[in-house]
Design an enzyme around this catalytic site. Structure first.
Site, PDB file in Angstrom:
ATOM      1  N   TYR A  61      -1.872 -12.425  -4.899  1.00  0.00           N
ATOM      2  CA  TYR A  61      -1.290 -11.353  -5.983  1.00  0.00           C
ATOM      3  C   TYR A  61       0.302 -11.757  -5.964  1.00  0.00           C
ATOM      4  CZ  TYR A  61      -1.326  -8.500  -2.172  1.00  0.00           C
ATOM      5  OH  TYR A  61      -1.205  -7.883  -0.823  1.00  0.00           O
ATOM      6  N   LYS A  91     -19.042 -23.101   6.744  1.00  0.00           N
ATOM      7  CA  LYS A  91     -18.763 -21.819   6.362  1.00  0.00           C
ATOM      8  C   LYS A  91     -19.378 -21.433   5.226  1.00  0.00           C
ATOM      9  CE  LYS A  91     -14.600 -20.194   7.634  1.00  0.00           C
ATOM     10  NZ  LYS A  91     -13.092 -20.148   8.037  1.00  0.00           N
ATOM     11  N   SER A 118       0.822  -1.206   0.113  1.00  0.00           N
ATOM     12  CA  SER A 118      -0.095   0.068   0.047  1.00  0.00           C
ATOM     13  C   SER A 118       0.835   1.254   0.121  1.00  0.00           C
ATOM     14  CB  SER A 118      -0.955   0.010   1.180  1.00  0.00           C
ATOM     15  OG  SER A 118      -1.979  -1.074   0.907  1.00  0.00           O
ATOM     16  N   ALA A 166     -14.214 -19.798   1.754  1.00  0.00           N
ATOM     17  CA  ALA A 166     -15.309 -19.181   2.523  1.00  0.00           C
ATOM     18  C   ALA A 166     -14.888 -18.194   3.721  1.00  0.00           C
ATOM     19  CB  ALA A 166     -16.387 -20.108   2.960  1.00  0.00           C
ATOM     20  N   GLY A 167     -14.069 -17.543   3.381  1.00  0.00           N
ATOM     21  CA  GLY A 167     -13.328 -16.743   4.537  1.00  0.00           C
ATOM     22  C   GLY A 167     -13.943 -15.202   4.328  1.00  0.00           C
ATOM     23  N   GLY A 168     -13.324 -14.202   5.197  1.00  0.00           N
ATOM     24  CA  GLY A 168     -13.848 -12.936   4.871  1.00  0.00           C
ATOM     25  C   GLY A 168     -14.191 -12.244   3.677  1.00  0.00           C
ATOM     26  N   LYS A 187      -9.725  -6.257  10.309  1.00  0.00           N
ATOM     27  CA  LYS A 187     -10.910  -5.633   9.564  1.00  0.00           C
ATOM     28  C   LYS A 187     -12.178  -5.820  10.393  1.00  0.00           C
ATOM     29  CE  LYS A 187      -8.838  -6.423   4.898  1.00  0.00           C
ATOM     30  NZ  LYS A 187      -9.019  -6.917   3.631  1.00  0.00           N
TER      31      LYS A 187
HETATM   32  P1  NAP Z   1      -9.491 -15.956   5.771  1.00  0.00           P
HETATM   33  O1  NAP Z   1     -10.649 -15.382   6.207  1.00  0.00           O
HETATM   34  O2  NAP Z   1      -8.622 -16.560   6.552  1.00  0.00           O
HETATM   35  O3  NAP Z   1     -10.031 -17.338   4.784  1.00  0.00           O
HETATM   36  C1  NAP Z   1      -9.019 -18.232   4.358  1.00  0.00           C
HETATM   37  C2  NAP Z   1      -9.734 -19.237   3.387  1.00  0.00           C
HETATM   38  O4  NAP Z   1      -8.871 -20.123   2.923  1.00  0.00           O
HETATM   39  C3  NAP Z   1     -10.845 -20.123   4.073  1.00  0.00           C
HETATM   40  O5  NAP Z   1     -11.964 -20.518   3.181  1.00  0.00           O
HETATM   41  C4  NAP Z   1     -10.087 -21.233   4.523  1.00  0.00           C
HETATM   42  O6  NAP Z   1     -10.940 -22.536   4.719  1.00  0.00           O
HETATM   43  C5  NAP Z   1      -9.270 -21.261   3.234  1.00  0.00           C
HETATM   44  N1  NAP Z   1      -8.037 -22.351   3.453  1.00  0.00           N
HETATM   45  C6  NAP Z   1      -7.088 -21.897   4.346  1.00  0.00           C
HETATM   46  N2  NAP Z   1      -6.101 -22.963   4.568  1.00  0.00           N
HETATM   47  C7  NAP Z   1      -6.588 -23.777   3.510  1.00  0.00           C
HETATM   48  C8  NAP Z   1      -5.901 -25.290   3.119  1.00  0.00           C
HETATM   49  N3  NAP Z   1      -4.995 -25.872   3.458  1.00  0.00           N
HETATM   50  N4  NAP Z   1      -6.848 -26.048   2.226  1.00  0.00           N
HETATM   51  C9  NAP Z   1      -8.039 -25.427   1.940  1.00  0.00           C
HETATM   52  N5  NAP Z   1      -8.694 -24.353   2.202  1.00  0.00           N
HETATM   53  C10 NAP Z   1      -7.919 -23.444   3.134  1.00  0.00           C
HETATM   54  O7  NAP Z   1      -8.610 -15.070   4.447  1.00  0.00           O
HETATM   55  P2  NAP Z   1      -9.281 -13.904   3.785  1.00  0.00           P
HETATM   56  O8  NAP Z   1      -9.340 -12.557   4.489  1.00  0.00           O
HETATM   57  O9  NAP Z   1     -10.850 -14.230   3.201  1.00  0.00           O
HETATM   58  O10 NAP Z   1      -8.181 -13.825   2.505  1.00  0.00           O
HETATM   59  C11 NAP Z   1      -8.422 -14.845   1.468  1.00  0.00           C
HETATM   60  C12 NAP Z   1      -7.313 -14.496   0.289  1.00  0.00           C
HETATM   61  O11 NAP Z   1      -7.473 -13.307  -0.357  1.00  0.00           O
HETATM   62  C13 NAP Z   1      -5.688 -14.256   1.067  1.00  0.00           C
HETATM   63  O12 NAP Z   1      -5.003 -14.930   0.101  1.00  0.00           O
HETATM   64  C14 NAP Z   1      -5.501 -12.731   0.846  1.00  0.00           C
HETATM   65  O13 NAP Z   1      -4.202 -12.366   0.390  1.00  0.00           O
HETATM   66  C15 NAP Z   1      -6.491 -12.521  -0.513  1.00  0.00           C
HETATM   67  N6  NAP Z   1      -6.877 -11.271  -0.571  1.00  0.00           N
HETATM   68  C16 NAP Z   1      -6.708 -10.336  -1.640  1.00  0.00           C
HETATM   69  C17 NAP Z   1      -6.684  -8.992  -1.723  1.00  0.00           C
HETATM   70  C18 NAP Z   1      -6.288  -8.092  -2.809  1.00  0.00           C
HETATM   71  O14 NAP Z   1      -6.741  -6.885  -2.743  1.00  0.00           O
HETATM   72  N7  NAP Z   1      -6.116  -8.712  -3.918  1.00  0.00           N
HETATM   73  C19 NAP Z   1      -7.605  -8.417  -0.805  1.00  0.00           C
HETATM   74  C20 NAP Z   1      -7.936  -9.164   0.529  1.00  0.00           C
HETATM   75  C21 NAP Z   1      -7.662 -10.548   0.745  1.00  0.00           C
HETATM   76  P3  NAP Z   1     -11.730 -23.049   5.894  1.00  0.00           P
HETATM   77  O15 NAP Z   1     -12.882 -21.985   6.028  1.00  0.00           O
HETATM   78  O16 NAP Z   1     -11.793 -24.287   5.798  1.00  0.00           O
HETATM   79  O17 NAP Z   1     -10.536 -22.713   7.188  1.00  0.00           O
END
Ligand code: NAP
Length: 289
Positions: free
Chosen positions: A229, A160, A22, A132-134, A71
């Protein structure tokens, strides 16, 4: 730009925050728009989020971004919430007001802007979200609002995914979303999908992983959009390409969520040329040409 008595400060709260791109976005936009502003990273411990918001306000910070894992934790310390941030239930941007900080979510409009720019359509599409995270939740709400035809949320923890599917069906008033266990991807119908990768699998340094490795899955994907990314081409993206689809990374989403935050803080409209300069600075900071 000279830092002097009138320089305004913005920054990002995160834990960890050291990897953030950022500063490259906002310090470039400050230079491009001629606004006397600096943007710095703030490492905020998980039990210090309230102190950080109060401290930022006391120090007259113009605004802040908020990243993982704060967040949602930041919400109780805000004076107001924008409607979209309220609906998403997560805040990534704080905008200074007379009474405190107002919380916004620019991730979702940032993703929409990025997808539009990459020529990716949502309306009428069959779409899969992996995770299915945030972020997956916010993406699902966006897809409902933009009239996706069908949404399948695949997640390791099926409950989730089910909770998100139920919520977006309720909010959109359409029964277009359903949940599946990740391992059940083999049961997907023989259709072609847009697939949004919203897990953190494949992120640096574990770049040799994809959440689904089986090539038969990728034959059903016409376009893959990875929200990760770093690296610039993830294994998920490569698998999509190897099976005849096109794929994009999450760098443009990151760019546009930043641009929209900058516009909110400074009450300006960023031009395409200014956004291009910020994008080039991000890529340079990441060592991508
Ligand atoms: P989060 O809330 O921690 O969710 C993580 C997700 O990944 C959950 O669905 C989790 O499944 C799954 N997961 C983690 N380890 C796993 C594994 N070993 N096998 C299968 N599934 C797995 O994270 P988030 O905040 O949603 O972010 C997700 C991604 O988006 C991150 O990589 C982040 O860098 C990216 N992101 C990008 C931007 C951008 O501007 N490009 C902005 C925000 C986020 P479970 O529910 O089963 O634990």
């Amino acid at each position: 730009m000279e830092i002097n008595g009138t320089t305004r400060t913005c920054g990002v709260f995160g834990n960890p925050v050291e990897h953030t791109m950022s500063p490259a976005i906002h310090n470039t936009l400050a230079r491009e728009t001629g606004i006397n502003l600096v943007y710095v990273p703030f490492h905020v411990e998980n039990d210090k989020v309230g102190d950080a918001v109060r401290g930022a306000y006391a120090l007259n910070l113009l605004g802040c971004n908020v990243t993982v894992p704060h967040k949602m934790a930041v919400i109780p310390y805000l004076s107001e919430m924008d409607d979209l941030a309220q609906k998403i239930g997560a805040v990534n941007t704080l905008v200074r007001t007379e009474t405190g900080y107002k919380g916004y979510n620019t991730d979702m409009p940032g993703l929409y802007r990025a997808m539009t720019e990459d020529g990716i359509r949502i309306e009428g599409e069959r779409i899969i979200i992996l995770g299915a995270g945030g972020v997956a939740r916010a993406v699902a709400l966006l897809l409902g609002e933009k009239k996706a035809e069908e949404l399948i949320i695949l997640n390791r923890t099926e409950e989730k995914a089910r909770a998100i599917a139920e919520e977006v069906n309720r909010v959109s008033g359409r029964n277009f979303a359903k949940a599946m266990k990740l391992a059940d991807y083999t049961k997907l119908p023989e259709e072609k999908y847009l697939c949004i990768q919203a897990t953190n699998i494949g992120m640096y340094p574990k770049t040799d992983e994809a959440v689904i490795e089986d090539e038969t899955f990728y034959r059903k994907i016409h376009t893959g959009y990875d929200l990760v990314y770093r690296p610039a081409v993830t294994k998920f993206m490569q698998l999509v390409r190897d099976n005849g689809g096109r794929s994009c990374n999450g760098l443009k989403m990151l760019l546009w969520q930043g641009v929209i935050a900058y516009e909110l803080w400074n009450n300006v409209s960023i031009t395409e040329a200014q956004a291009d300069a910020a994008y080039a600075a991000m890529k340079k900071a990441m060592g991508i040409e």
